[in-house]
Design a protein around this motif. Structure first.
Motif, mmCIF file in Angstrom:
data_model
loop_
_atom_site.group_PDB
_atom_site.id
_atom_site.type_symbol
_atom_site.label_atom_id
_atom_site.label_comp_id
_atom_site.label_asym_id
_atom_site.label_seq_id
_atom_site.Cartn_x
_atom_site.Cartn_y
_atom_site.Cartn_z
ATOM 1 N N TRP A 46 -43.595 15.203 -0.013
ATOM 2 C CA TRP A 46 -42.150 15.338 0.095
ATOM 3 C C TRP A 46 -41.789 16.652 0.768
ATOM 4 O O TRP A 46 -42.542 17.626 0.715
ATOM 5 C CB TRP A 46 -41.522 15.267 -1.293
ATOM 6 N N LYS A 47 -40.634 16.657 1.376
ATOM 7 C CA LYS A 47 -40.142 17.877 2.000
ATOM 8 C C LYS A 47 -39.557 18.782 0.927
ATOM 9 O O LYS A 47 -38.759 18.357 0.094
ATOM 10 C CB LYS A 47 -39.076 17.541 3.034
ATOM 11 N N LYS A 48 -39.946 20.064 0.968
ATOM 12 C CA LYS A 48 -39.456 21.051 0.010
ATOM 13 C C LYS A 48 -38.493 22.003 0.706
ATOM 14 O O LYS A 48 -38.758 22.474 1.810
ATOM 15 C CB LYS A 48 -40.614 21.844 -0.594
ATOM 16 N N LYS A 49 -37.401 22.290 0.030
ATOM 17 C CA LYS A 49 -36.423 23.232 0.561
ATOM 18 C C LYS A 49 -35.964 24.143 -0.567
ATOM 19 O O LYS A 49 -35.518 23.676 -1.617
ATOM 20 C CB LYS A 49 -35.227 22.491 1.162
ATOM 21 N N LEU A 50 -36.083 25.431 -0.362
ATOM 22 C CA LEU A 50 -35.707 26.389 -1.391
ATOM 23 C C LEU A 50 -34.187 26.476 -1.520
ATOM 24 O O LEU A 50 -33.481 26.647 -0.524
ATOM 25 C CB LEU A 50 -36.270 27.770 -1.045
ATOM 26 N N ILE A 51 -33.709 26.342 -2.735
ATOM 27 C CA ILE A 51 -32.285 26.506 -3.012
ATOM 28 C C ILE A 51 -31.978 27.944 -3.395
ATOM 29 O O ILE A 51 -31.049 28.568 -2.877
ATOM 30 C CB ILE A 51 -31.829 25.540 -4.122
ATOM 31 N N ASP A 52 -32.770 28.496 -4.332
ATOM 32 C CA ASP A 52 -32.509 29.857 -4.800
ATOM 33 C C ASP A 52 -33.782 30.448 -5.378
ATOM 34 O O ASP A 52 -34.265 29.997 -6.424
ATOM 35 C CB ASP A 52 -31.405 29.848 -5.854
ATOM 36 N N ARG A 53 -34.343 31.425 -4.677
ATOM 37 C CA ARG A 53 -35.537 32.095 -5.182
ATOM 38 C C ARG A 53 -35.197 33.000 -6.358
ATOM 39 O O ARG A 53 -36.001 33.182 -7.281
ATOM 40 C CB ARG A 53 -36.178 32.926 -4.059
ATOM 41 N N LYS A 54 -34.001 33.573 -6.357
ATOM 42 C CA LYS A 54 -33.608 34.522 -7.386
ATOM 43 C C LYS A 54 -32.925 33.810 -8.544
ATOM 44 O O LYS A 54 -31.773 34.049 -8.877
ATOM 45 C CB LYS A 54 -32.705 35.593 -6.790
ATOM 46 N N SER A 55 -33.671 32.895 -9.139
ATOM 47 C CA SER A 55 -33.198 32.159 -10.304
ATOM 48 C C SER A 55 -34.429 31.803 -11.116
ATOM 49 O O SER A 55 -35.462 31.418 -10.557
ATOM 50 C CB SER A 55 -32.449 30.885 -9.875
ATOM 51 N N GLY A 56 -34.348 31.963 -12.435
ATOM 52 C CA GLY A 56 -35.515 31.669 -13.242
ATOM 53 C C GLY A 56 -35.239 31.748 -14.726
ATOM 54 O O GLY A 56 -34.157 32.118 -15.175
ATOM 55 N N GLY A 57 -36.250 31.401 -15.501
ATOM 56 C CA GLY A 57 -36.139 31.426 -16.954
ATOM 57 C C GLY A 57 -37.219 30.572 -17.559
ATOM 58 O O GLY A 57 -37.835 29.739 -16.888
ATOM 59 N N PHE A 58 -37.470 30.787 -18.829
ATOM 60 C CA PHE A 58 -38.522 30.027 -19.503
ATOM 61 C C PHE A 58 -38.240 28.535 -19.450
ATOM 62 O O PHE A 58 -39.098 27.723 -19.138
ATOM 63 C CB PHE A 58 -38.666 30.486 -20.946
ATOM 64 N N GLU A 59 -37.026 28.135 -19.743
ATOM 65 C CA GLU A 59 -36.627 26.736 -19.617
ATOM 66 C C GLU A 59 -36.043 26.462 -18.236
ATOM 67 O O GLU A 59 -36.375 25.502 -17.591
ATOM 68 C CB GLU A 59 -35.601 26.373 -20.697
ATOM 69 N N HIS A 60 -35.120 27.307 -17.798
ATOM 70 C CA HIS A 60 -34.461 27.184 -16.494
ATOM 71 C C HIS A 60 -33.685 25.862 -16.423
ATOM 72 O O HIS A 60 -33.857 25.039 -15.510
ATOM 73 C CB HIS A 60 -35.476 27.277 -15.358
ATOM 74 N N ALA A 61 -32.810 25.673 -17.403
ATOM 75 C CA ALA A 61 -32.059 24.421 -17.537
ATOM 76 C C ALA A 61 -31.194 24.161 -16.317
ATOM 77 O O ALA A 61 -30.556 25.071 -15.771
ATOM 78 C CB ALA A 61 -31.186 24.475 -18.793
ATOM 79 N N SER A 62 -31.153 22.900 -15.893
ATOM 80 C CA SER A 62 -30.363 22.531 -14.715
ATOM 81 C C SER A 62 -29.917 21.080 -14.832
ATOM 82 O O SER A 62 -30.528 20.280 -15.532
ATOM 83 C CB SER A 62 -31.178 22.731 -13.434
ATOM 84 N N ILE A 63 -28.837 20.760 -14.117
ATOM 85 C CA ILE A 63 -28.322 19.386 -14.106
ATOM 86 C C ILE A 63 -27.511 19.170 -12.839
ATOM 87 O O ILE A 63 -26.803 20.074 -12.387
ATOM 88 C CB ILE A 63 -27.448 19.089 -15.355
#
Length: 446
Positions: free
Chosen positions: A369-386
């Motif tokens: 699949w093609k990968k595209k970075l949205i935000d490198r400066k984002s993180g966390g142990f869970e890193h919840a997203s929706i």
């Protein structure tokens, strides 16, 4: 076995729990037969002629009909008392009159809400459904003039070191129009169904496996026969250092009485996050599994990269297709939707350290699949997203809790690129683990 619980209001009682919470919950970084075989997936269809471009969304609407609810675990700031978890907290973010309004509800029965989501009762009431620990409690929260009133529909001590409701999904598992709740638990490997019946709810435990953590449960239809399946991720108890840990993905088909079937055998690797969705638009769902990497303490480097694997209904459990790899060892959130407005779904992976990434399918079912970075400066142990459409305009947005930055962020796509907006900046100083983030009707917020 089934157990019946009448609908009685929950009685909240204050508790203080030890920091052993993190060794089991995942804040453990201190951290049947099928009716027919599914044909080979078709190549990903090309997008239809591009629709007329929608107007740019340079600003967020002043009011949104949908809101966000976040399930949290919190610890007091360093030096502000013993490192004991605070009461479980659900935080609400509602867009009102041009501002993001923040409110919260606490529950002293538990020290973490692993998930909070919108649920519609058989009577047609819109309520919040929560799963907590370390008292394993499943609750409904009804909004009243006096505030939210909780009622416990299932509570159990599983008999191990921990008792936690770890993940929740809702679906019409029996094809009768009833919204059945599927639950994954710690730490005795219980996968259960909670079904409205009469004046209360019945509980059926589909599986039980001692000394086993089940982090995730998903509902979908991989073989396309119209009967929903339940998928779960049993694994060995959490390890804290990125070392090897065995795991699987299992399937259950309640409508057929089909019990545990291993659909992904991960050997000495494991998964805490899966997603079931139809991303290739062939009419049947696929199973996507984040296979966590391994970290070598001696060399202080990855010995195996994190992988995302795809499984179809006829995929050999040991032959999942690797669609992407990342230089990280932990990833706990996958979400799917159409973010760029091309009429096709994308997959978003939020990883512990490697940031937030968008993945789009290749030309064939076995293509990378093609990968595209949205935000490198984002993180966390869970890193919840929706991915959600809070303004209901037909275009989805991405919402991410970057716990390492103490921020909740909203991303929209303008001219093919993500535009980031910080919608909450945490200022309490607490150490926060965001375990989930979900859209809800705005009127359910306090």
């Amino acid at each position: 076995m089934s157990t019946y619980f009448s609908r009685t209001p929950a009685v909240l009682s204050a508790i203080l729990l030890s920091v052993l919470f993190w060794a089991g919950c995942g804040g453990d970084n201190a951290p049947g037969a099928k009716s027919s075989a599914k044909p080979a997936p078709a190549a990903r269809p090309k997008a239809a002629a591009k629709p007329a471009p929608k107007p740019a969304r340079s600003t967020t609407p002043d009011n949104l009909p949908e809101a966000l609810v976040l399930g949290l675990a919190q610890f007091p700031p360093k030096g502000k008392g013993p490192p004991k978890p605070l009461p479980a907290t659900m935080t609400f973010l509602v867009r009102r009159d041009g501002e993001w309004v923040v409110s919260q509800i606490e529950d002293t029965d538990s020290d973490v809400f692993h998930k909070v989501l919108h649920y519609v009762t058989p009577e047609g009431d819109d309520v919040l459904l929560s799963g907590g620990g370390s008292k394993a409690m499943l609750k409904l929260w009804k909004k009243t003039d006096a505030g939210h009133v909780a009622e416990t529909i299932w509570e159990k001590d599983f008999g191990g070191r921990f008792s936690r409701m770890r993940d929740i999904e809702v679906g019409d598992l029996y094809g009768d129009g009833t919204s059945v709740i599927a639950v994954a638990t710690h730490d005795q490997g219980v996968v259960a169904l909670i079904k409205p019946e009469g004046e209360g709810y019945t509980v059926e435990e589909l599986d039980l496996e001692p000394n086993t953590f089940v982090h995730e449960v998903e509902i979908g239809d991989l073989d396309g026969d119209g009967v929903l399946e339940v998928y779960a991720t049993p694994s060995e108890p959490n390890k804290l250092d990125g070392s090897t840990q065995s795991g699987r993905v299992t399937r259950y088909v309640p409508a057929r009485g089909e019990g545990r079937v291993v659909v992904a055998d991960l050997g000495d690797r494991h998964a805490k996050e899966i997603l079931v969705d139809d991303l290739d638009a062939d009419g049947s769902d696929e199973l996507y599994v984040i296979v966590e990497g391994n970290y070598d303490k001696k060399s202080k480097s990855l010995s195996r990269k994190l992988e995302i694997r795809r499984y179809d209904a006829d995929t050999d459990p040991k032959q999942g297709v690797v669609i992407a790899e990342f230089d990280d060892y932990l990833g706990r959130f996958l979400t799917a939707g159409d973010l760029d407005g091309d009429g096709r779904k994308e997959l978003v992976a939020a990883l512990k350290s490697a940031g937030v990434w968008m993945l789009t399918p290749g030309p064939g079912p076995d293509s990378p699949w093609k990968k595209k970075l949205i935000d490198r400066k984002s993180g966390g142990f869970e890193h919840a997203s929706i991915i959600a459409d809070l303004d209901r305009d037909g275009r989805s947005e991405l919402y991410v809790a970057s716990d390492k930055d103490g921020e909740v962020r909203r991303y929209t796509w303008e001219s093919g690129k993500p535009v980031r907006e910080v919608i909450q900046k945490r200022t309490s100083g607490n150490t926060v683990f965001t375990w989930n983030i979900m859209p809800i009707p705005a009127e359910l917020a306090p």
